[in-house]
Design an enzyme around this catalytic site. Structure first.
Site, PDB file in Angstrom:
ATOM      1  N   ARG A 149      12.546 -53.853  12.682  1.00  0.00           N
ATOM      2  CA  ARG A 149      12.781 -52.583  13.363  1.00  0.00           C
ATOM      3  C   ARG A 149      13.511 -51.626  12.422  1.00  0.00           C
ATOM      4  O   ARG A 149      14.590 -51.148  12.741  1.00  0.00           O
ATOM      5  CB  ARG A 149      13.641 -52.801  14.596  1.00  0.00           C
ATOM      6  CG  ARG A 149      12.891 -52.854  15.914  1.00  0.00           C
ATOM      7  CD  ARG A 149      13.897 -52.926  17.054  1.00  0.00           C
ATOM      8  NE  ARG A 149      13.286 -53.098  18.346  1.00  0.00           N
ATOM      9  CZ  ARG A 149      13.930 -53.538  19.412  1.00  0.00           C
ATOM     10  NH1 ARG A 149      15.197 -53.881  19.309  1.00  0.00           N
ATOM     11  NH2 ARG A 149      13.327 -53.656  20.580  1.00  0.00           N
ATOM     12  N   LYS A 201       7.194 -54.830  19.998  1.00  0.00           N
ATOM     13  CA  LYS A 201       7.146 -54.079  18.734  1.00  0.00           C
ATOM     14  C   LYS A 201       5.989 -53.086  18.727  1.00  0.00           C
ATOM     15  O   LYS A 201       6.140 -51.918  18.340  1.00  0.00           O
ATOM     16  CB  LYS A 201       7.027 -55.038  17.545  1.00  0.00           C
ATOM     17  CG  LYS A 201       6.836 -54.348  16.211  1.00  0.00           C
ATOM     18  CD  LYS A 201       7.998 -53.413  15.874  1.00  0.00           C
ATOM     19  CE  LYS A 201       7.692 -52.534  14.670  1.00  0.00           C
ATOM     20  NZ  LYS A 201       7.562 -53.261  13.431  1.00  0.00           N
ATOM     21  N   GLY A 252       1.962 -41.042   9.049  1.00  0.00           N
ATOM     22  CA  GLY A 252       1.768 -42.035   8.005  1.00  0.00           C
ATOM     23  C   GLY A 252       2.675 -43.233   8.200  1.00  0.00           C
ATOM     24  O   GLY A 252       3.269 -43.422   9.257  1.00  0.00           O
ATOM     25  N   CYS A 255       3.606 -48.334  10.338  1.00  0.00           N
ATOM     26  CA  CYS A 255       3.896 -48.675  11.733  1.00  0.00           C
ATOM     27  C   CYS A 255       3.193 -47.763  12.721  1.00  0.00           C
ATOM     28  O   CYS A 255       2.262 -48.158  13.410  1.00  0.00           O
ATOM     29  CB  CYS A 255       5.410 -48.653  11.970  1.00  0.00           C
ATOM     30  SG  CYS A 255       6.295 -49.975  11.119  1.00  0.00           S
ATOM     31  N   TYR A 314       4.771 -40.420   2.941  1.00  0.00           N
ATOM     32  CA  TYR A 314       4.471 -40.271   4.368  1.00  0.00           C
ATOM     33  C   TYR A 314       5.636 -39.672   5.150  1.00  0.00           C
ATOM     34  O   TYR A 314       5.462 -39.229   6.291  1.00  0.00           O
ATOM     35  CB  TYR A 314       4.017 -41.596   4.981  1.00  0.00           C
ATOM     36  CG  TYR A 314       5.108 -42.467   5.560  1.00  0.00           C
ATOM     37  CD1 TYR A 314       5.531 -42.289   6.873  1.00  0.00           C
ATOM     38  CD2 TYR A 314       5.698 -43.478   4.813  1.00  0.00           C
ATOM     39  CE1 TYR A 314       6.524 -43.094   7.418  1.00  0.00           C
ATOM     40  CE2 TYR A 314       6.675 -44.283   5.350  1.00  0.00           C
ATOM     41  CZ  TYR A 314       7.090 -44.088   6.649  1.00  0.00           C
ATOM     42  OH  TYR A 314       8.082 -44.880   7.188  1.00  0.00           O
TER      43      TYR A 314
END
Length: 406
Positions: A149, A201, A252, A255, A314
């Site tokens: 995370r 997640k 970007g 994730c 990103y």
């Protein structure tokens, strides 16, 4: 001892954090050049606080190798790409890492998968591979999912302070793994089932992707009717129960731009809002490209060699280019057989695209129009050098007069 498998953007900081907090750690990666660099005392990417963390971990005795170790605990942090046609997660790197672990691990070892995976990946892909090799899960090997995370640019702080989720078949094993993360994590650590951990997640990143898509769609609606999307969002956000994000040139990173597709791939008839949101985000660079040509025409700029993209990463103030909107835009442009736009990014030292400049002033001097794709602090500090240029600020980060927006 913990053997961390995969020393990229997630695995390396995790290994360093554990080692610097008293856990014996050996990091493993198949990339010998990467391992050699680490063994020479150098980090492999830029990140606030990473060099200090690296120094602390080395002082504590962390080691780096290309070989898997014989130990009782492994953390697998390898990439999880997705198939761009089916949108399903591709677990091949996770499966290969687990199989390599099983070649050396003692009976009763625990394998913690940190890589982001779609709900059910461990049940559908990992367990069958383990059982096919003759291992009995829960006796010969224990499986755990502990999704990361953290976000590039703030990794060290978030490793220390973000809450964590541990998914395990066995509560006792889950609590043991929790104790390793608790050696450094100051946030709450929840122990739950593996499938729940997998889902949470992906849901977290999907929530963010959907909200970004709403902002990006608003930018298109407002552009269509010549309305100021930033002013509209500012006013709307004065409502106590409204918090609209800012639109941008695209999404970007590994994730938000990837994980929600796992749900679309696995639940194509159910994930309708997610599907539409991801399509909106994925086509935002095309919208920006169209806006560039619109502004070029308005300002009589007929040669796209006179247009430069500022920012190839990103997000701001990192050197991570994974799935970056600028690279997506250049890919769309290439498919139209157009000469690639000039580009510059202060965080990228190597050539990664054609027509990439490495001197900011030369970049500015060579173009008539600059497109701000990333709000690096560098461009905010140097925006005066853009005076006299046509500027499309896709991030709404400049205070120059006469700037165009998406």
């Amino acid at each position: 001892m913990i053997n961390v498998i995969g020393l990229g953007y997630i695995g390396l900081p995790t290994a360093l954090m554990m080692a610097s907090h008293g856990v014996e750690v050996i990091g493993t990666d198949y990339n010998r050049e990467l391992v050699d660099t680490l063994n020479q005392g150098k980090t492999t990417f830029k990140e606030n606080g990473l060099d200090d963390l690296f120094a602390a971990a080395v002082k504590a005795g962390i080691k780096f190798t290309t070989e898997y170790q014989k130990t009782d605990t492994y953390i697998v942090s390898v990439p999880t790409p997705y198939d761009k046609f089916s949108k399903k997660v591709d677990p091949k790197y996770v499966i290969e890492a687990v199989k390599e672990v099983m070649r050396v691990c003692p009976k009763g070892a625990t394998v913690v998968i940190e890589s982001t995976i779609s709900p059910g990946t461990i049940d559908k892909f990992v367990r069958p591979e383990v059982e096919e090799l003759g291992f009995k899960i829960g006796e010969d090997i224990n499986l755990v999912h502990a999704p990361e995370r953290i976000i590039p640019g703030n990794m060290v702080y978030e490793l220390l302070h973000n809450n964590r989720t541990i998914g395990a078949d066995n509560r006792k094993i889950g609590e043991k793994v929790k104790s390793y993360y608790a050696s450094f994590c100051q946030g709450e650590i929840v122990v739950t089932s593996i499938r729940t951990a997998e889902m949470t997640k992906v849901v977290e990143n999907t929530y963010r992707a959907v909200n970004i898509a709403f902002a990006n769609e608003l930018s298109r609606i407002c552009r269509h009717d010549s309305m100021d999307v930033y002013e509209i969002i500012r006013i709307c956000n004065m409502h106590p129960r409204v918090n609209i994000l800012q639109p941008g040139p695209g999404v970007g990173g590994h994730c938000i731009s990837v994980d929600p597709w796992f749900l679309v791939g696995d639940y194509p008839q159910l994930a309708n809002v997610i599907d539409a949101s991801m399509k909106t985000n994925d086509t935002q660079p095309t919208f920006v490209l169209e806006r560039i040509y619109e502004i070029m025409k308005e300002n009589n700029i007929t040669d796209n060699r006179k247009v430069g993209l500022y920012g190839l990463t990103y997000k701001e103030n990192v050197d991570d280019t994974r799935e970056s909107p600028a690279l997506q835009l250049l890919d769309v442009q290439e498919r139209h057989l157009a000469r690639p736009l000039k580009s510059f990014d202060p965080w990228i030292k190597k050539d990664i695209v054609p027509n990439q400049a490495h001197d900011f002033q030369q970049f500015v001097d060579d173009v008539d129009m600059v497109v701000i794709m990333v709000k690096h602090s560098h461009i905010i500090d140097n925006q005066d050098k853009l005076k006299g240029k046509v500027v499309l600020d896709c991030c709404n980060c400049l205070s120059l007069p006469g700037v165009y927006h998406i």
